[in-house]
Design a protein around this motif. Structure first.
Motif, mmCIF file in Angstrom:
data_model
loop_
_atom_site.group_PDB
_atom_site.id
_atom_site.type_symbol
_atom_site.label_atom_id
_atom_site.label_comp_id
_atom_site.label_asym_id
_atom_site.label_seq_id
_atom_site.Cartn_x
_atom_site.Cartn_y
_atom_site.Cartn_z
ATOM 1 N N GLN A 66 57.735 88.979 75.087
ATOM 2 C CA GLN A 66 59.099 89.144 74.578
ATOM 3 C C GLN A 66 60.051 88.184 75.297
ATOM 4 N N LYS A 69 59.468 84.785 74.011
ATOM 5 C CA LYS A 69 59.927 84.712 72.622
ATOM 6 C C LYS A 69 61.443 84.526 72.546
ATOM 7 N N HIS A 70 62.171 85.166 73.455
ATOM 8 C CA HIS A 70 63.629 85.133 73.405
ATOM 9 C C HIS A 70 64.244 84.328 74.554
ATOM 10 N N ASN A 117 62.451 79.632 65.105
ATOM 11 C CA ASN A 117 62.591 80.892 64.358
ATOM 12 C C ASN A 117 63.997 81.475 64.409
ATOM 13 N N HIS A 157 63.838 85.387 65.585
ATOM 14 C CA HIS A 157 62.674 86.221 65.265
ATOM 15 C C HIS A 157 63.183 87.458 64.530
ATOM 16 N N ASP A 158 63.089 88.618 65.126
ATOM 17 C CA ASP A 158 63.528 89.856 64.472
ATOM 18 C C ASP A 158 64.791 90.432 65.100
#
Length: 170
Positions: A66, A69-70, A117, A157-158
């Motif tokens: 995570q 990812k961020h 993303n 992403h989300d």
């Protein structure tokens, strides 16, 4: 007589051994039972500790992914401010060559965002998770539909990177 004493001693030793054996047997049996229980307890504790370790390991791996990812979230937010300025400049400039240069820069930034993303949010119906309503206006549209976008919103992403600022039909 020496034989008689010897026989008596042997008889007494047999009795002593039998008595001691009978007395020690329950103690040994109890000790064995206690030791078996202790072994089971330690095995159970070991299994629980191993399971807890595995859970921690999985959680840390998930958190690491995570974080990776961020990781570029703050930098992306700063770049969104630059992109907003370029959008404003594109609408304000009248000369075609300058406008084309700004449009190309915007396209390059958008390509970089897609690579990481970072996507623009949708602007159909108001969603408090994706949008920030700054006003409600009367409109021909149904209540809850977005009438105007004042500042674009983006997701990484989300996760919402920045909510869109919108006007919503009342």
């Amino acid at each position: 007589m020496a034989t008689k004493i010897h026989e008596d001693l042997t008889e007494n030793e047999k009795l002593d051994t039998t008595e001691v054996g009978e007395k020690e047997q329950p103690d040994v049996s109890d000790k064995i039972t206690k030791l078996k229980d202790k072994v089971k307890e330690l095995e159970d504790e070991n299994l629980r500790t191993y399971a807890e370790f595995q859970n921690i390991k999985k959680r840390l791996e998930k958190e690491k992914l995570q974080a990776i990812k961020h990781s570029h979230e703050n930098f992306s937010l700063d770049l969104l401010e630059v992109l907003d300025t370029l959008y404003l400049a594109e609408t304000a400039i009248k000369e075609e060559k300058e406008k084309e240069g700004i449009s190309n820069t915007i396209k390059k930034l958008e390509t970089v965002f897609k690579k990481y993303n970072i996507t623009e949010t949708l602007y159909d119906i108001f969603d408090p998770n994706d949008h920030q309503a700054i006003q409600t206006v009367e409109s021909d549209k149904d209540a809850g539909e977005i009438v105007e976008v004042h500042r674009k919103g983006y997701k990484i992403h989300d996760k919402i990177l920045r909510p869109a600022m919108v006007s919503v039909a009342s």
